[in-house]
Scaffold this motif. Sequence first.
Motif, PDB file in Angstrom:
ATOM      1  N   ASP A 108      46.111  28.573  39.696  1.00 46.89           N
ATOM      2  CA  ASP A 108      45.094  28.224  39.055  1.00 46.89           C
ATOM      3  C   ASP A 108      44.747  26.531  39.380  1.00 46.89           C
ATOM      4  OD1 ASP A 108      42.748  28.359  36.799  1.00 46.89           O
ATOM      5  OD2 ASP A 108      44.069  26.597  36.188  1.00 46.89           O
TER       6      ASP A 108
ATOM      7  N   GLY B  80      43.373  26.131  42.638  1.00 50.07           N
ATOM      8  CA  GLY B  80      42.265  26.687  43.087  1.00 50.07           C
ATOM      9  C   GLY B  80      42.243  27.884  44.071  1.00 50.07           C
TER      10      GLY B  80
ATOM     11  N   SER C 275      39.074  32.336  41.655  1.00 45.28           N
ATOM     12  CA  SER C 275      38.096  32.138  40.906  1.00 45.28           C
ATOM     13  C   SER C 275      38.190  32.778  39.432  1.00 45.28           C
ATOM     14  CB  SER C 275      36.621  32.466  41.451  1.00 45.28           C
ATOM     15  OG  SER C 275      36.710  33.636  41.850  1.00 45.28           O
ATOM     16  N   ASN C 276      38.449  33.986  39.333  1.00 49.59           N
ATOM     17  CA  ASN C 276      38.691  34.557  38.029  1.00 49.59           C
ATOM     18  C   ASN C 276      39.892  35.012  37.574  1.00 49.59           C
ATOM     19  OD1 ASN C 276      35.609  34.942  37.862  1.00 49.59           O
ATOM     20  ND2 ASN C 276      35.856  36.793  39.084  1.00 49.59           N
TER      21      ASN C 276
ATOM     22  N   CYS D 109      37.212  42.339  37.445  1.00 50.45           N
ATOM     23  CA  CYS D 109      36.638  41.606  38.485  1.00 50.45           C
ATOM     24  C   CYS D 109      35.862  42.498  39.606  1.00 50.45           C
ATOM     25  CB  CYS D 109      37.854  40.776  39.425  1.00 50.45           C
ATOM     26  SG  CYS D 109      37.119  40.027  41.004  1.00 50.45           S
TER      27      CYS D 109
END
Length: 147
Positions: free
Chosen positions: A15, A18, A21-22, A66
């Motif tokens: 996280d 990066g 994203s989900n 997702c």
Amino acid sequence: MENQSPWLKVLSHFDGKGYFSNGLTIPFLLGATSIISPEDEILSVEEFVSEIIDESLPIKISIQSCGNIGEYVIGIFDKESPSELYTNFGNLYVTDSSFSKIDTIYTIRKVLVDDYQNKIDDGLFSIHNREWGNYSQKNKDRLAELK
């Protein structure tokens, strides 16, 4: 972070960098142990669910489906999000409608165990083009950052 479970280290690290994203799939998170601390046993999905609902965790955890990969992903619940808008089970927040008809953590646990325990047992930790397999070299390298 020394006493944190490997999955929590991976989630926090990925996280922070990066890298998603989900969120990350459960097999990805749990299988990471095989790379970052291979001497340790990989948690079962049942043990994992018990950990993610634990309110003593330093972060809140999110789960959602997702659409890109067609799987449930685990993420870090955004501190700015109004938590009262989401269904939660202890520390776990459902951030979409994927479990809207389920009202107990036991049912969610069963769904997740049924969906993912066999994949983990078979060493299928990562999904590419909707096919389960081993980690890509890029993900192995990213996981190695945690060694």
